[in-house]
Design a protein around this motif. Structure first.
Motif, PDB file in Angstrom:
ATOM      1  N   ARG A   1       2.667   7.732   3.922  1.00 47.18           N
ATOM      2  CA  ARG A   1       2.184   8.470   5.098  1.00 47.18           C
ATOM      3  C   ARG A   1       2.703   7.886   6.407  1.00 47.18           C
ATOM      4  NH1 ARG A   1      -2.526   7.626   6.149  1.00 47.18           N
ATOM      5  NH2 ARG A   1      -3.244   6.136   4.576  1.00 47.18           N
TER       6      ARG A   1
ATOM      7  N   GLU B   1       0.354   4.328  -0.654  1.00 43.36           N
ATOM      8  CA  GLU B   1      -0.181   5.512   0.023  1.00 43.36           C
ATOM      9  C   GLU B   1       0.060   5.417   1.519  1.00 43.36           C
ATOM     10  OE1 GLU B   1      -4.343   8.067   0.482  1.00 43.36           O
ATOM     11  OE2 GLU B   1      -4.270   6.286  -0.802  1.00 43.36           O
TER      12      GLU B   1
ATOM     13  N   HIS C   1       2.865   9.291  -3.959  1.00 44.72           N
ATOM     14  CA  HIS C   1       1.808   9.121  -2.963  1.00 44.72           C
ATOM     15  C   HIS C   1       1.972  10.037  -1.763  1.00 44.72           C
ATOM     16  CE1 HIS C   1       1.203   5.434  -5.352  1.00 44.72           C
ATOM     17  NE2 HIS C   1      -0.054   5.505  -4.930  1.00 44.72           N
TER      18      HIS C   1
ATOM     19  N   ASP D   1       0.864  -1.177   0.000  1.00 46.24           N
ATOM     20  CA  ASP D   1       0.000   0.000   0.000  1.00 46.24           C
ATOM     21  C   ASP D   1       0.904   1.231   0.000  1.00 46.24           C
ATOM     22  OD1 ASP D   1      -1.698   2.112   0.565  1.00 46.24           O
ATOM     23  OD2 ASP D   1      -2.955   0.952   1.942  1.00 46.24           O
TER      24      ASP D   1
END
Length: 511
Positions: free
Chosen positions: A169, A165, A193, A163
């Protein structure tokens, strides 16, 4: 899993070897290696670790036929076959078996077949690379979490399960294993991302070893920096603000011999301590034994001397090998230290003295300088009119016998033989030719002559030109090295292994 004995006693140990530095092997891993009948090891496992399994068969898994997926199934079958034959198998894996090491897959195969096993954790590459590159994976002001991510997913998976994204983050440090070949798309995926392009990042190659190289750059420029530096696998990528602490925390790459290839040429059984000492100073140590120590072709003269020890006033040793060979033979004959009676003991230097002390014997004489001339001078007055037994190698200088024979009755026995090494590691010879090795340590004249015999014309020329620098243990060794047409770059002030290390460090520091 029960490991108390009987049917549940493990037959297979899945063992983490650590990231490359031989000192990072765990005590439990050493125990498993000592028990092994068969060691199946990964290509990146340091060869020095195999010395902990001297009686086992050693097999590198990359020597098995087939491509990687095929070899994996062959490894699994070998684990099963050996265990069913009653062998104790140590599967020695780089890093930690359960961190991108296929240990879980191998354990699953063993469990399905009913083969008892034990998993022994190791220092994972992420922990080793971070510590030795001076990059804290967590820091109260920078990162409260760390994520380990594969940079090379299983090709059989229908699609990536990463993942990007969430990774972009992630509020902490990202560590990518096996991703140097895909560094540009990894960095771009993080940036696409939401990861800031100026996020500090690093790639660490051959972590924890003297061949370690570290490249740092903003995330957006990391791939280009790594390509410019010529870094290739095996390498690991660290992304996060903690990379910015490297200038303050770095310690390994500041060691006095960091990045220097150093060749040890003494016999294999004597090399471990010197190799490890060089490793702790940051060197990339290599081993090329140029002579081997063996039993003498005829024990009769030694046995006769042992049966007549009461006739001697002095017993003199000129090497640690001599001490061990003499006293082992004493034990083989069914006798013990009591036969030494009032015989006094002399040794040529501290290493030989330490060997004697390992048998709870204290030398009566250790000369101030560690050579035959100094030992003869220290013994002349003490041995006058007495009978002296010299326990030594079958070849070497005759100075001690000649000098003592002027004042005493001297008998000399060869308690071990020094023979030229029959085989040489081709990879080490290539490292000498290619420039990976910068220094060669020479601990005796016999060792130096052995190197001259093994070296090819290109290596001889590199040594003569000073491209490979020679460090000797003593003045006598230096003289014999020069007689070979080779220059001596440094000479130990004290004729010991630590003395040769000190000379090497001084030489490296002056360059």
């Amino acid at each position: 899993m029960e490991t108390g004995g009987g049917m549940n006693e493990p037959r297979v140990f899945l063992v983490g070897a650590g990231p490359g530095n031989s000192g990072l092997l765990t005590l439990r891993a050493v125990e498993c290696l000592r028990r092994a009948d068969l060691v199946l090891y990964d290509r990146l496992v340091p060869p020095a670790l195999l010395a902990h399994a001297p009686n086992a068969e050693h097999l590198c898994v990359t020597d098995l036929p087939g491509q990687h997926p095929e070899r994996a199934s062959r490894v699994n079958q070998m684990l099963l076959d050996a265990a069913r034959q009653g062998k104790c198998v140590t599967r020695l894996k780089s890093g930690d078996p359960l961190v991108f090491g296929r240990g879980g897959e191998e354990a699953d195969v063993l469990r399905a077949a009913g083969v008892p096993f034990e998993i022994v954790p190791g220092v994972s590459a992420a922990l080793g690379a971070a510590a030795y590159a001076g990059i804290p994976l967590t820091h109260r002001q920078h990162a409260s979490a760390v994520a380990f991510v594969t940079g090379h997913e299983c090709p059989d998976k229908p699609e990536s399960t990463l993942d990007w994204e969430a990774l972009a983050r992630f509020p902490g440090t990202l560590v990518f294993y096996m991703g140097v070949a895909r560094l540009a798309p990894i960095a771009q995926s993080l940036i696409d991302h939401g990861k800031p392009p100026d996020t500090p990042a690093a790639v660490v190659r051959r972590a924890t070893t003297g061949a370690q190289r570290t490249v740092t750059a903003p995330l957006s420029g990391l791939a280009a920096a790594v390509e410019a530096a010529g870094l290739a696998a095996p390498a690991l990528t660290i992304v996060g603000s903690v990379v910015g602490l490297r200038d303050r925390v770095d310690w390994f790459e500041r060691l006095p011999l960091f990045g220097k290839g150093v060749l040890v040429t003494r016999p294999r059984h004597q090399a471990a301590d010197l190799l490890r000492r060089l490793e702790t100073l940051g060197a990339a140590p290599y081993l090329l034994p140029t002579v081997e120590v063996r039993d003498p072709p005829d024990w009769e003269p030694v046995d006769r001397a042992l049966s007549q020890l009461h006739l001697y006033g002095w017993l003199v040793f000129t090497s640690a090998n001599g001490v061990h060979a003499f006293l082992r033979r004493l034990r083989t004959m069914g006798r013990d230290l009591r036969v030494l009676g009032s015989v006094r003991l002399a040794v040529i230097g501290p290493s030989t003295a330490d060997a004697l002390r390992s048998y709870y014997l204290e030398p009566d004489v250790v000369p101030a300088e560690y050579n035959s001339e100094a030992l003869a001078e220290a013994l002349k007055e003490r041995t006058a009119g007495q009978r002296v037994l010299l326990a030594r190698a079958d070849r070497g200088r005759d100075v001690l016998r000649e000098q003592l024979a002027k004042v005493a009755t001297v008998d000399q026995v060869a308690v071990y033989a020094q023979v030229d090494a029959v085989e040489a590691d081709g990879r080490v010879l290539e490292a000498l030719r290619s420039g990976e090795i910068h220094y060669v340590t020479l601990t005796s004249s016999n060792v130096a002559r052995g190197l001259a015999r093994l070296a090819d014309a290109a290596t001889h020329e590199r040594i003569r030109a000073g491209a490979v620098k020679l460090v000797t243990i003593s003045r006598v060794t230096s003289q014999d090295v020069r007689s070979l047409g080779w220059p001596v770059a440094a000479e130990a002030r004290e004729a010991t292994a630590e003395g040769i290390v000190a000379a090497l460090v001084a030489l490296a520091g002056a360059e």
